[in-house]
Enzyme design. Structure first.
Site, short mmCIF file in Angstrom:
data_model
loop_
_atom_site.label_atom_id
_atom_site.label_comp_id
_atom_site.label_asym_id
_atom_site.label_seq_id
_atom_site.Cartn_x
_atom_site.Cartn_y
_atom_site.Cartn_z
N LYS A 111 0.84 -1.20 0.00
CA LYS A 111 0.00 0.00 0.00
C LYS A 111 0.87 1.25 0.00
CE LYS A 111 -4.00 -2.04 0.06
NZ LYS A 111 -3.45 -3.31 -0.46
N ASP A 112 0.30 2.34 -0.50
CA ASP A 112 1.02 3.60 -0.58
C ASP A 112 1.55 4.05 0.78
OD1 ASP A 112 -1.37 3.64 -2.63
OD2 ASP A 112 0.21 4.89 -3.47
N LYS A 113 2.66 4.76 0.75
CA LYS A 113 3.19 5.35 1.99
C LYS A 113 2.36 6.57 2.37
CE LYS A 113 7.28 7.29 4.19
NZ LYS A 113 8.76 7.42 4.17
#
Length: 372
Positions: A84-86
């Site tokens: 998942k995106d940071k």
């Protein structure tokens, strides 16, 4: 096409025809929220503990390191369905050996919360998710631009979208694929995970280029005559006539590879007329090549010619990669939006099947190249 000599950042072709829309987007935990939807229900028994976590401004790997330090579980023993995106607030599932559960009793971290836990028989693996729900808030949106955003979302919901890989796949400077190509040419790299990631970036770059070529074909099929299409693509009158006849934006080609949407096996497009009907009904979709061993390849006509045009410099490395197919055309689900004129905020929500990028959707809507 010499990939190593190209220094320009990839620019996907848009499918919607409208001018750029002005809006401010910041990928922070208030304005960008991702919620993972599990592929299956957890059984309530077994040797694996499933953590439903919420992380803010942390990558999945950073979250795993925090959990590892607290619990004593080795990084390799954690499981997850997808990275998942940071940036933003993300909700996802993590698995770990249940015997370490006691170490999390007093867990506390300002950027990472454990919301609930489950027990299950198996470790989570990449792909063990149905997809992700997204919330995106745009700011500084004028009423006139809010109307444009609404119409763009309606059009995209009705038509579907070109399922490009997002810029996250390609690194800060958009050149991860070049390192992947160097590895295929013999450059040594000890870290297996990074090596595989860079090679996948090379596959993804070629996929995006091919998909962009197909989007171009779809636009040209509407804008040019049968005779002009015959000259541009060196195709027969029958093929040109088929392109002009198809009323869906994205044009199917005889001899290309299709797949049952959103899950299912690949198969060859032989009866084009019947497959077009199934495509319009969203029962099937067209699948682009992730070049590599054992990948199902196009067989004839324009589909084969276009694949050869894009992948011609990569065929020699085919046996060094694991090949597969990926949907080139996808669809939004559970679409919602609202506009707060007083705050000048435009909020949108939608669900995407696994492997699709919300940033690609946002780029298409705004007509802003998020690869730059």
């Amino acid at each position: 096409m010499n990939l190593m000599e190209e220094n320009t950042i990839f620019k996907p072709l848009y499918t919607l025809k409208h001018s750029p829309i002005n809006a401010y987007f910041s990928k922070n935990s208030d304005d960008f929220v991702v919620r993972e939807k599990a592929l299956y229900e957890f059984s309530g028994k077994g040797e694996h503990l499933i953590l439903h976590i919420n992380k803010k401004d942390l990558s999945t790997n950073e979250a795993l390191r925090i959990l590892s330090e607290i619990s004593g579980v080795k990084i390799r023993d954690f499981g997850y369905a997808g990275l998942k995106d940071k940036q933003g607030s993300t909700f996802q599932y993590i698995s770990m050996p249940k015997k370490f559960e006691h170490a999390l009793n007093n867990f506390s971290h300002p950027k990472l919360k454990i919301l609930e836990t489950f027990t299950h028989e198996n470790k989570l693996r990449i792909g063990h998710l149905k997809g992700n729900s997204f919330f995106i808030r745009l700011k500084k949106v004028l009423p006139s631009d809010a109307l444009k955003l609404e119409q763009a979302i309606i059009n995209l919901d009705k038509q579907g979208f070109a399922n490009y890989f997002g810029y996250q796949r390609f690194g800060k400077f958009g050149d991860n694929y070049k390192e992947g190509l160097e590895i295929l040419r013999g450059k040594k790299m000890k870290n297996i995970k990074i090596k595989e990631f860079l090679i996948s970036a090379f596959q993804s770059e070629l996929f995006n280029r091919y998909l962009s070529k197909r989007v171009e074909l779809s636009h040209f099929s509407k804008e040019f005559s049968e005779k002009e299409l015959m000259q541009i693509y060196h195709i027969s009158k029958e093929e040109a006539k088929s392109l002009k006849k198809q009323d869906h934006f994205f044009k199917l080609l005889k001899g290309e590879i299709l797949g049952h949407y959103p899950f299912g096996k690949c198969f060859l497009c032989e009866d084009l007329e019947s497959e077009i009907k199934r495509f319009k009904a969203r029962d099937i979709s067209t699948m682009g090549l992730l070049i590599g061993a054992k990948a199902y390849e196009a067989k004839e006509g324009l589909a084969l010619n276009l694949e050869n045009e894009i992948f011609k410099d990569a065929w020699e490395f085919k046996t060094k990669m694991q090949g597969s197919r990926r949907f080139m055309w996808g669809y939004l689900e559970d679409v919602k939006w609202r506009y707060d004129e007083q705050k000048a905020h435009f909020c949108m929500e939608f669900f995407l099947q696994k492997g699709s990028y919300a940033t690609v959707i946002l780029g298409e809507i705004l007509h802003k190249n998020l690869f730059e």
